[in-house]
Structures are given as C-alpha cells and as structure tokens.
Write a protein that holds these residues in place. Structure first.
Motif, short mmCIF file in Angstrom:
data_model
loop_
_atom_site.label_atom_id
_atom_site.label_comp_id
_atom_site.label_asym_id
_atom_site.label_seq_id
_atom_site.Cartn_x
_atom_site.Cartn_y
_atom_site.Cartn_z
N GLU A 114 0.84 -1.19 0.00
CA GLU A 114 0.00 0.00 0.00
C GLU A 114 0.87 1.23 0.00
OE1 GLU A 114 -2.95 -0.44 -0.33
OE2 GLU A 114 -3.52 -2.34 0.57
N PRO A 115 0.37 2.34 -0.54
CA PRO A 115 1.10 3.58 -0.39
C PRO A 115 1.12 3.97 1.08
CG PRO A 115 -1.02 3.96 -1.44
CD PRO A 115 -0.84 2.49 -1.31
N PRO A 116 2.22 4.41 1.58
CA PRO A 116 2.32 4.65 3.01
C PRO A 116 1.67 5.95 3.45
CG PRO A 116 4.37 5.23 1.93
CD PRO A 116 3.46 4.70 0.87
N GLY A 117 1.42 6.07 4.75
CA GLY A 117 1.08 7.30 5.44
C GLY A 117 -0.05 8.08 4.84
N LEU A 118 0.24 9.33 4.56
CA LEU A 118 -0.78 10.27 4.12
C LEU A 118 -1.53 9.79 2.88
CD1 LEU A 118 0.75 13.84 4.47
CD2 LEU A 118 -1.35 12.95 5.51
N ALA A 119 -0.80 9.20 1.94
CA ALA A 119 -1.45 8.78 0.69
C ALA A 119 -2.52 7.73 0.99
CB ALA A 119 -0.42 8.22 -0.27
N MET A 120 -2.20 6.79 1.88
CA MET A 120 -3.20 5.78 2.22
C MET A 120 -4.37 6.40 2.96
SD MET A 120 -3.70 2.72 1.56
CE MET A 120 -5.47 2.80 1.49
N ASP A 121 -4.06 7.37 3.84
CA ASP A 121 -5.14 8.07 4.52
C ASP A 121 -6.05 8.75 3.50
OD1 ASP A 121 -4.08 7.29 6.90
OD2 ASP A 121 -3.03 9.18 7.30
N LEU A 122 -5.43 9.31 2.48
CA LEU A 122 -6.23 9.99 1.45
C LEU A 122 -7.10 8.99 0.69
CD1 LEU A 122 -7.05 12.48 -0.14
CD2 LEU A 122 -5.02 12.20 -1.57
N VAL A 138 -11.41 13.34 -7.95
CA VAL A 138 -10.56 12.39 -8.69
C VAL A 138 -10.28 12.93 -10.09
CG1 VAL A 138 -10.49 10.08 -9.72
CG2 VAL A 138 -11.30 10.36 -7.38
N LEU A 139 -11.32 13.41 -10.74
CA LEU A 139 -11.13 13.87 -12.12
C LEU A 139 -10.26 15.11 -12.19
CD1 LEU A 139 -14.75 13.28 -13.52
CD2 LEU A 139 -12.73 11.83 -13.80
N ARG A 140 -10.42 16.03 -11.23
CA ARG A 140 -9.68 17.29 -11.27
C ARG A 140 -8.27 17.13 -10.70
NH1 ARG A 140 -7.48 20.65 -13.13
NH2 ARG A 140 -7.17 22.78 -12.44
N GLU A 141 -8.18 16.58 -9.50
CA GLU A 141 -6.89 16.59 -8.79
C GLU A 141 -6.00 15.40 -9.15
OE1 GLU A 141 -5.93 19.06 -7.27
OE2 GLU A 141 -7.67 20.14 -6.48
N ILE A 142 -6.57 14.30 -9.54
CA ILE A 142 -5.74 13.12 -9.84
C ILE A 142 -5.61 12.92 -11.35
CG2 ILE A 142 -5.45 10.64 -9.47
CD1 ILE A 142 -7.05 10.95 -6.87
N ALA B 7 -0.54 14.60 0.36
CA ALA B 7 -1.20 13.30 0.16
C ALA B 7 -1.51 13.07 -1.31
CB ALA B 7 -2.48 13.24 0.99
N ILE B 8 -1.97 14.11 -2.00
CA ILE B 8 -2.27 13.97 -3.43
C ILE B 8 -0.98 13.61 -4.17
CG2 ILE B 8 -3.00 15.18 -5.52
CD1 ILE B 8 -4.84 16.89 -3.69
N ALA B 9 0.09 14.32 -3.84
CA ALA B 9 1.37 14.07 -4.52
C ALA B 9 1.87 12.65 -4.24
CB ALA B 9 2.40 15.10 -4.07
N GLY B 10 1.47 12.10 -3.09
CA GLY B 10 1.98 10.78 -2.73
C GLY B 10 1.10 9.63 -3.20
N LEU B 11 0.01 9.95 -3.87
CA LEU B 11 -0.87 8.86 -4.33
C LEU B 11 -0.17 7.98 -5.35
CD1 LEU B 11 -4.35 10.60 -4.82
CD2 LEU B 11 -3.75 8.88 -3.10
N ALA B 12 -0.42 6.69 -5.28
CA ALA B 12 0.18 5.76 -6.25
C ALA B 12 -0.45 5.98 -7.62
CB ALA B 12 -0.07 4.33 -5.79
#
Lengths: 177, 155
Positions: A114-122, A138-142, B7-12
């Motif tokens: 899993e992605p660690p820390g904050l990313a998983m929290d997100l 998701v569409l805008r930020e990712i 967190a956004i920057a760290g997303l897989a």
C-alpha cells in the motif's frame, strides 16, 4: 509494470497489431496499463469488486473502439475510456449506492503493498466522500481534467464542478487533520 | 504545501486489482466474436432466402418470358454446384460448425425449392415460367455455395 517505462518503443507496434485484430497484442497493452485503469475506476467508485467489473468493461470497450483512438497515448486514452465507463455505468452506480462505503478501505483486506502514510489516509478518505464530490476530486486533482471537461462528463455546470471540488477538499482536509 | 497536497502528490499512479482480469475480458471478446460470426452467415442466409422469395414472387404472376432455349443449362448448373459442394466439403473442418450448420440448412431450403420446381415442371413441361424459376433457384444455390467456399478459415 509502469506504463511509461514499459518498453515505450513497443507500444506503437502493439497498438498497430491490436488495431488489426491481434488480441495478444491487446493483452500486452492491458498488462502494461491495467494498474492505471484500475486505479481510476477504484477511486471513482470506491469499491474493489465494482472497480474490477468497470476495468473489464473499459478494456472491452477499448478493444471495440480502438479504431477511434486519435492523438493520445494508449494509457491516457484508456483512462478516458475508464472514466466514461465508470460514470456511465448505471448498474455499477446502483450497486455502489447499495454498499456501505464510509468505512471502505480500497485495499484493507488484500495484503498487497500500500502507499504509506498520508497517501493511504487519502485513499481511505476519498472512499468516504459523497460520490459527486469524489468524482470531481478524482477527475480534477488526480486525472487533471479541467472543470469544463468534468462538467461535460458529469452533466453539471462548471460552477457546480468547482463547488463540488471545494466541498471535497474541505471534507478531505477535515478527514486528514 | 499542506497535508492534502502532500497526500495527493503521494498517491500511487497504479493500483493492481486482486486478480487477473484478463480472462474475463478475453471471454467477453470471444463472446462478441462468436456472436458476430453467427450473425454474418445468418445475414447472408437471410439475403439468399429473401432473394429466393423475391424471385418467386417476381416471376410467378409475370407475363410469360421468352421460351428458354433447349440448352443443357441444368446439367451445367448441377455440375457447377457439385464442384462447389466438393470444395465446401473439403473446407468443412476449417469453418465454424455454426456457420456450416447455417449453410447446410439454407442449402436444404433451396434444394426443396428446386425439387418443387422440378416436380411442377414434370407436370407441365412447356411452362417457361417454371423453367425460369428453376434456373433462378439453381443460380441461388450456386451463389450460396460460392459465398460459402469464399469464407475465410474460422468463419
């Protein structure tokens, strides 16, 4: 396998073969890009089982529409197909509504890395957002779509899209704090 | 940068599904191909049958055509039909059994029409309309056989 680094010279060859009906070439493209496509579907629907179905539907639709692909890399084009499939699929939408999402953890029971820390929290916080706010975020930020593109895809106005994004960001900040 | 941006920057970029989704995709693509293969000969057969029906309808009440010359057209038709049937028999294993079944079903329908015409002609040998109808039905048999022998392997 990372799409961008996966033998980039080979992709046009695979694409050309797939367009000529070579299913093995299409399978090779699938293997390179399934991770990105599944990620889009999962973040939009917040349900691993539904995301698997949406990913399969996206690749089936991709195979059928391959001749219409213009001016994109295959990965970017497939993510657009996946976004449309995820937003269009009424059955998946109804199933999502029937599921309990708020405690949904996209990967809690899988044992995979899993992605660690904050990313998983997100990821967790994203899964708990109201669907419209989650889609917009998701569409805008990712995925990097513009508000005009999001408005077109989701059938809302640009102003509503901006408002949904603001709402999503507020809820996520709250969840991460 | 605040926590959310971090967190956004760290997303897989990628998340792998728990299982291989390709077999399901492959099965759906195969189902589509199979449907398509079934529909193609059905469409061809429908055209043939529509043609036979239209031909019968068009020729039956019409004014008598000029007498058909007493040529060995029927022998020629039978010979051509036999050659094509032999070719088709040789390719039978290359074609989809569903396609072969549809072709054979349509050949049986056409053969029945040929027999019917031939019996009517025996009862009324001078009927030029019947003779034209018989020739036309034979032509349709040969057209169907030609179409069938031209199908690519796996069709």
């Amino acid at each position: 396998m990372t799409p961008a680094s996966a033998q980039p010279d080979l992709e046009p060859v695979l694409l050309s073969a797939a367009r000529n009906g070579d299913q093995r070439a299409f399978e090779a493209l699938y293997r390179c890009h399934v991770g990105r496509v599944f990620a889009v579907c999962l973040r939009l629907c917040a349900d691993r089982t539904v995301a698997e179905e949406l990913t399969q539907e996206a690749f089936v639709r991709g195979w059928r529409k391959l001749h219409t692909m213009r001016g994109h890399g295959f990965g970017a084009w497939m993510r657009q197909v996946a976004i449309r499939v995820s937003l269009d699929d009424r059955r998946a939408h109804l199933r999502r509504l029937a599921r309990v999402i708020p405690t949904g953890d996209p990967g809690a029971d899988t044992g995979r890395s899993e992605p660690p820390g904050l990313a998983m929290d997100l990821e967790r916080a994203l899964a708990g957002l109201p669907p419209k706010a989650r889609h917009t975020f998701v569409l805008r930020e990712i995925e990097g779509l513009t508000h005009a593109e999001i408005a077109d895809l989701t059938g809302v106005t640009v102003g509503t899209s901006k408002a949904q994004l603001h709402r999503a960001r507020s809820l996520l900040r709250e969840a991460l704090s | 940068m605040n926590d959310l941006e971090d967190a956004i920057a760290g997303l897989a970029e990628e998340i792998q599904p728990d299982r291989d989704l390709w077999p399901g995709i492959e099965a759906r693509l195969a189902a589509r191909r199979s449907t398509s293969r079934m529909l193609r000969p059905l469409a061809a057969a429908a055209l043939v049958l529509a043609g036979v029906g239209l031909g019968m309808w068009a020729t039956w009440p019409a004014e008598p055509p000029p007498p058909v010359a007493e040529v060995t057209w029927q022998a020629e038709m039978e010979s051509a039909s036999a050659r094509l049937s032999a070719t088709l028999a040789g390719r039978r294993s290359e074609l989809d059994p569903v396609t072969v079944g549809i072709i054979e079903a349509n050949l049986a329908i056409i053969d029945e029409a040929i027999d019917e015409c031939a019996r009517a002609l025996e009862a009324d040998p001078s009927n030029a309309q019947l003779e034209h109808r018989l020739a036309d039905t034979w032509r349709r048999r040969i057209d169907l056989l030609r179409h069938a022998t031209d199908l690519p392997s796996g069709s």
